[in-house]
Each structure stands twice: as C-alpha cells, then as structure tokens.
Design an enzyme around this catalytic site. Sequence first.
Site, PDB file in Angstrom:
ATOM      1  N   SER A 175      -1.769  -5.150 -10.378  1.00 12.73           N
ATOM      2  CA  SER A 175      -1.391  -6.552 -10.504  1.00 12.73           C
ATOM      3  C   SER A 175      -0.859  -6.819 -11.913  1.00 12.73           C
ATOM      4  O   SER A 175       0.120  -6.207 -12.332  1.00 12.73           O
ATOM      5  CB  SER A 175      -2.580  -7.438 -10.130  1.00 12.73           C
ATOM      6  OG  SER A 175      -2.182  -8.777  -9.952  1.00 12.73           O
ATOM      7  N   GLU A 234       0.541  -7.873   1.285  1.00 11.60           N
ATOM      8  CA  GLU A 234       0.024  -8.530   0.092  1.00 11.60           C
ATOM      9  C   GLU A 234       0.230 -10.034   0.084  1.00 11.60           C
ATOM     10  O   GLU A 234      -0.432 -10.750  -0.652  1.00 11.60           O
ATOM     11  CB  GLU A 234       0.642  -7.912  -1.160  1.00 11.60           C
ATOM     12  CG  GLU A 234       0.298  -6.439  -1.309  1.00 11.60           C
ATOM     13  CD  GLU A 234       0.095  -6.022  -2.736  1.00 11.60           C
ATOM     14  OE1 GLU A 234       0.047  -6.892  -3.624  1.00 11.60           O
ATOM     15  OE2 GLU A 234      -0.024  -4.806  -2.975  1.00 11.60           O
ATOM     16  N   HIS A 279      -3.383  -7.513  -1.290  1.00 15.05           N
ATOM     17  CA  HIS A 279      -3.352  -7.356  -2.748  1.00 15.05           C
ATOM     18  C   HIS A 279      -4.685  -6.835  -3.285  1.00 15.05           C
ATOM     19  O   HIS A 279      -4.708  -5.919  -4.107  1.00 15.05           O
ATOM     20  CB  HIS A 279      -3.010  -8.704  -3.393  1.00 15.05           C
ATOM     21  CG  HIS A 279      -2.702  -8.605  -4.852  1.00 15.05           C
ATOM     22  ND1 HIS A 279      -1.552  -8.013  -5.327  1.00 15.05           N
ATOM     23  CD2 HIS A 279      -3.394  -9.018  -5.946  1.00 15.05           C
ATOM     24  CE1 HIS A 279      -1.545  -8.073  -6.655  1.00 15.05           C
ATOM     25  NE2 HIS A 279      -2.659  -8.675  -7.049  1.00 15.05           N
TER      26      HIS A 279
END
Length: 299
Positions: A175, A234, A279
């Site tokens: 991320s 995601e 995610h």
Amino acid sequence: MALLPGAFWSLSAGARPGPDFNEPLPPGIVEKGSSVYDFREHRLTSADGQRHYRITVAIPKKEPPEAGYTPIYLLDGNAALATLDEQHLKAMDNATPPVLVALGYDTDARFDVEARQWDYTPKRPDQAPIVNDRHPERRGGGADDFIKLLNDTIMAEAERDLPINTSARALWGHSFGGLFVLHALFTRPALFDHWYAASPTLHWNGYQVIEEANRFQWPSDHPGSALLMRGDAELNHRGPYSSGGSDREINDQLRALAQRMDRVAGFDARFEVLEGMGHGAALAHSLKLTLSNVSGARL
C-alpha cells in the site's frame, strides 16, 4: 535473484476485511520465540521527535551462506511480523533463511497510521503540504526523510555484527509501503538490490511515482530485480485513497510499469496478479510470495 512464480502458495483465502488498525496485536513470533531464529530489537526516534520506531531483526540460527545472509527489510514491520509464524520460519530455515528486518513503530498496534503515511509518501515537487481532508492529522511527504534515516542509521544498526550479503539487500512494502518501495527505487536505486512493491498507491500526488519512473536507471554492476503485486479484488471496499479506476485498469498500469522497468539495462521486473485478493489480504500474501522468492522456501 530469480523471481519465482506465484504458484508456491495458495490464494484460496479470498478477499477479507482488514484488521482494526488500533487493535493490540496478540503475542507473535518475537514474544513466543523460535527454534530457528533469534530476535533483537532497536528503538529510535525520528529527527523531529514525532515518530518512534521499533526495529526488530530476526537472525537465522542456521550458519550463513559463504556470501552472507540476505537481508530483507519489511515496511509496516508490526503487521509483517504478525503475518508470520514458526512454521514460516522453519520453512525458510529448511531453505536459505534471510535476515528479516521489520521496520515497525513503537506501538502494540498493527499500524501507526499517522506515522506510516508521513514516512512512506513522497513530498510534492512544489513542496506544498500534503493533508488528508478526512483525517487532517495524517500528513504526507516524509519519504525522503525516511530514506535518509534508513540509509544513515537503521541499516547499519540492523546489520551490525552480522555476516550480510551486501549485494542482495531487499525491500518489501504494501500500500503506502509499496509506494515507498517504488519511490525509493526510482530516486535512490543503489539503496537495495531487490524490490517488492505490493498494491502501491500509484495515484499519490497525481501519479508522481510514474513520472519518477521515466528517469529510472539501474546503477549497479550486478543484476537487480523488482516484483510488483496487486490483488484483483482490491476495490470491493473502496477507501479514501481509491484512485477511482477499476481493478483491471490499475493492474494494467502496474503491468505496464513493470514492463518499462524490465527494459532497463541490468534490471529484471515483472507484475503478478494476486487472484481473489482484496487490499488487506494482499499484504499477507505478497509478503509470503516475497519471502518465498528470497529464501527459496515453500510458504
């Protein structure tokens, strides 16, 4: 370092909501101890006194290879260590175990959200402040400061008195951490040799990191590599940092970026889709894939 195919481990877990950022972590591999790794911790504070770090170094008990241990630096170190257990460590011990350097924050939580947003995000080219309107306490733009701290202080302390293969250092991040990996690669490519970026926040500062890629050259006389990873589910739960594109569009951007990087002399890059991963789930799965590549283990 060869980039191994993603078939080393199962992706059957599917997309799941991420954990509460503020929830204290249960005892993990450091607290429980390991039969195959020793642990040591270092604590330090940022130059401005605003961020407090807990750096955990996991050192194999197995004798090092002739060239020394491969060190892999793990951003979001608290969350990374919480992903691993003794079976993962034993699997690496049965192959070629690396030194793990978990770059964590001095908190019992999985993440320090404010600290990581500052440390892992590049500043704007015009130096303007970066503020999250929904969370004004979460500022961005400190990545270059963290690169300096990593280069000047953390790496020397983490590797002190260890037999290290200084031509095989690796960095993993997810991320904002994945964004940091790419920013560091494109602006300070001599810092590491192998780079693992999972679900990077490409659109930060108007896709600034894509512009940085245009100037990327590999400076070393030995081969380097990058593995870019992202789940194909995601955007099931869109957050405040969603770029607004579809999963396919974003993954196509990452694939194209990897192809551009792969054309750089002396550098090997590829993109891998983490099938069925949202995610949050991409953090754990990308880390296991990364450690499989580094150690040769089946995780």
